[in-house]
Scaffold this active site. Structure first.
Site, PDB file in Angstrom:
ATOM      1  N   ASN A  75      24.924   5.119  74.520  1.00 16.59           N
ATOM      2  CA  ASN A  75      23.643   4.496  74.178  1.00 16.59           C
ATOM      3  C   ASN A  75      22.808   5.585  73.511  1.00 16.59           C
ATOM      4  O   ASN A  75      22.292   6.471  74.178  1.00 16.59           O
ATOM      5  CB  ASN A  75      22.960   3.975  75.450  1.00 16.59           C
ATOM      6  N   TRP A  76      22.709   5.481  72.197  1.00 20.20           N
ATOM      7  CA  TRP A  76      22.012   6.541  71.451  1.00 20.20           C
ATOM      8  C   TRP A  76      20.503   6.499  71.594  1.00 20.20           C
ATOM      9  O   TRP A  76      19.817   7.411  71.143  1.00 20.20           O
ATOM     10  CB  TRP A  76      22.367   6.438  69.961  1.00 20.20           C
ATOM     11  N   LYS A  77      19.987   5.399  72.130  1.00 19.43           N
ATOM     12  CA  LYS A  77      18.523   5.234  72.215  1.00 19.43           C
ATOM     13  C   LYS A  77      17.920   5.443  70.820  1.00 19.43           C
ATOM     14  O   LYS A  77      18.541   5.048  69.834  1.00 19.43           O
ATOM     15  CB  LYS A  77      17.951   6.162  73.286  1.00 19.43           C
ATOM     16  N   HIS A  83      17.930  -2.637  79.903  1.00 22.03           N
ATOM     17  CA  HIS A  83      17.884  -1.204  80.198  1.00 22.03           C
ATOM     18  C   HIS A  83      16.537  -0.882  80.859  1.00 22.03           C
ATOM     19  O   HIS A  83      15.514  -1.478  80.523  1.00 22.03           O
ATOM     20  CB  HIS A  83      18.056  -0.396  78.901  1.00 22.03           C
ATOM     21  N   GLU A 107      14.517   1.418  80.428  1.00 20.01           N
ATOM     22  CA  GLU A 107      13.458   1.801  79.483  1.00 20.01           C
ATOM     23  C   GLU A 107      12.822   0.570  78.853  1.00 20.01           C
ATOM     24  O   GLU A 107      11.619   0.550  78.582  1.00 20.01           O
ATOM     25  CB  GLU A 107      14.040   2.746  78.417  1.00 20.01           C
ATOM     26  N   GLU A 146      22.531   1.927  86.602  1.00 15.72           N
ATOM     27  CA  GLU A 146      21.882   3.166  86.174  1.00 15.72           C
ATOM     28  C   GLU A 146      20.686   3.466  87.078  1.00 15.72           C
ATOM     29  O   GLU A 146      19.605   2.880  86.881  1.00 15.72           O
ATOM     30  CB  GLU A 146      21.383   3.039  84.731  1.00 15.72           C
ATOM     31  N   GLY A 188      18.690  10.871  82.111  1.00 13.40           N
ATOM     32  CA  GLY A 188      18.123  11.945  81.303  1.00 13.40           C
ATOM     33  C   GLY A 188      17.545  13.090  82.110  1.00 13.40           C
ATOM     34  O   GLY A 188      16.829  13.938  81.585  1.00 13.40           O
ATOM     35  N   SER A 248      23.053  10.640  83.441  1.00 12.39           N
ATOM     36  CA  SER A 248      23.524  12.022  83.322  1.00 12.39           C
ATOM     37  C   SER A 248      25.050  12.154  83.425  1.00 12.39           C
ATOM     38  O   SER A 248      25.564  13.120  83.998  1.00 12.39           O
ATOM     39  CB  SER A 248      22.815  12.928  84.345  1.00 12.39           C
ATOM     40  N   GLY A 291      23.884   8.272  77.763  1.00  8.12           N
ATOM     41  CA  GLY A 291      22.840   8.591  76.795  1.00  8.12           C
ATOM     42  C   GLY A 291      23.115   9.933  76.133  1.00  8.12           C
ATOM     43  O   GLY A 291      23.890  10.036  75.179  1.00  8.12           O
ATOM     44  N   GLY A 292      22.497  10.980  76.655  1.00  3.79           N
ATOM     45  CA  GLY A 292      22.533  12.314  76.034  1.00  3.79           C
ATOM     46  C   GLY A 292      23.915  12.792  75.606  1.00  3.79           C
ATOM     47  O   GLY A 292      24.093  13.268  74.475  1.00  3.79           O
TER      48      GLY A 292
HETATM   49  O1  G3P Z   1      21.880   4.039  78.954  1.00  8.45           O
HETATM   50  C1  G3P Z   1      22.283   5.335  79.212  1.00  8.45           C
HETATM   51  C2  G3P Z   1      21.276   6.113  79.905  1.00  8.45           C
HETATM   52  O2  G3P Z   1      20.110   5.521  80.265  1.00  8.45           O
HETATM   53  C3  G3P Z   1      21.693   7.315  80.627  1.00  8.45           C
HETATM   54  O3  G3P Z   1      21.152   8.352  79.903  1.00  8.45           O
HETATM   55  O4  G3P Z   1      21.016  10.627  79.056  1.00  8.45           O
HETATM   56  O5  G3P Z   1      21.189  10.208  81.513  1.00  8.45           O
HETATM   57  O6  G3P Z   1      23.160   9.806  80.051  1.00  8.45           O
HETATM   58  P1  G3P Z   1      21.670   9.852  80.161  1.00  8.45           P
END
Ligand code: G3P
Length: 251
Positions: free
Chosen positions: A9-11, A95, A97, A167, A173, A213, A234-235
């Site tokens: 998920n590149w956001k 999501h 966010e 999640e 993140g 994460s 994400g990241g």
């Molecule tokens: O949708 C993926 C996300 O919210 C997780 O982000 O950066 O913690 O992998 P991250």
């Protein structure tokens, strides 16, 4: 046996050129989609190009959100029909966010899941608790309420083809990952919710990802757990090298 699904998920990251180069490069590096489903969920503005680049490769392209109406006066929105018309295969729905910053409700998410199925797009339905809810011992109640609302009105047959992403909001993140055992326990609880709402066969068929994460260093342990069928990342999905490693871990 459930096929693992690794979704990036590149956001709201990456320029157009970076996005196109990434997809072009990873399509030749990832393992076959017979072993693992690899997905990149990109900003809406890039989707048509990325679908073209990924056409007839092992990479699928997903959106990060959509409206639930087919068309209408909804300035700035993208419809399920529009996504389907360019060949998008997946959509991330609900999501945290979007729930937090765009006031997405359980009711709207339920409508979006229906709209996705209507155009044969696979929904990746997100759920998860805040840090405060975790501290208060409310994790399972929270995800149960979210999943029950999202799946309201569907048949067991429809639910089998969906994907759920657990999640925990405190792990997104932040570099903090739920332990593999804790993540597995919540994913198992979600599977039980699906069994209670539908039946055991449906609960065994639906794929449940963990997100928060996830990185190449922790993916193998997470995927080794009974109820974790993949990851929503994400990241660590922003660099070709780490994304490819994550997909390889799923194969
Ligand atoms: O949708 C993926 C996300 O919210 C997780 O982000 O950066 O913690 O992998 P991250």
């Amino acid at each position: 046996m459930r096929k693992p699904i690794i979704a990036g998920n590149w956001k709201m990251y990456k320029s157009f050129e970076e996005a196109a180069d990434f997809v072009d490069e990873v399509t030749s590096l990832i393992p076959s989609n017979e072993a693992v489903d690899a997905v990149i969920c990109a900003p809406a503005i890039y989707l048509a190009t990325l679908v073209e680049i990924a056409d007839e490769t092992d990479l699928a392209i997903g959106a990060q959100n959509m409206h639930y109406e087919t068309e209408g006066a909804f300035t700035g929105e993208v419809s399920p029909t529009q996504l389907a018309s360019i060949g998008v295969d997946y959509v991330v729905l609900g999501h945290s966010e979007r729930r937090e910053y765009f006031a997405e409700t359980d009711e709207a998410i339920n409508k979006k899941v229906r709209a996705a199925l209507n155009v044969d797009i696979v929904p990746i339905i997100c759920c998860g608790e805040t840090d405060a809810e975790r501290e208060a011992g409310q994790t399972e109640a929270k995800v149960e309420a979210q999943i029950t609302a999202a799946l309201q009105g569907f048949s067991a047959e429809e639910v089998q083809h969906m994907v759920i992403a657990y999640e925990p909001i405190w792990a997104i993140g932040t570099g903090k990952t739920a332990t593999a055992d804790d993540a597995n326990a919540v994913c198992g609880a979600i599977r039980q919710v699906v069994a209670n709402l539908f039946d055991d066969a449906t609960a065994q068929a639906i794929r449940i990802q963990y997100g928060g994460s996830v990185k190449p260093e922790n993916i193998e342990e997470l995927l080794s757990k009974e109820h974790i069928d993949g990851a929503l990342v994400g990241g660590a999905s922003l660099q070709v090298e780490s994304y490819v490693k994550l997909v390889e871990a799923g194969a």
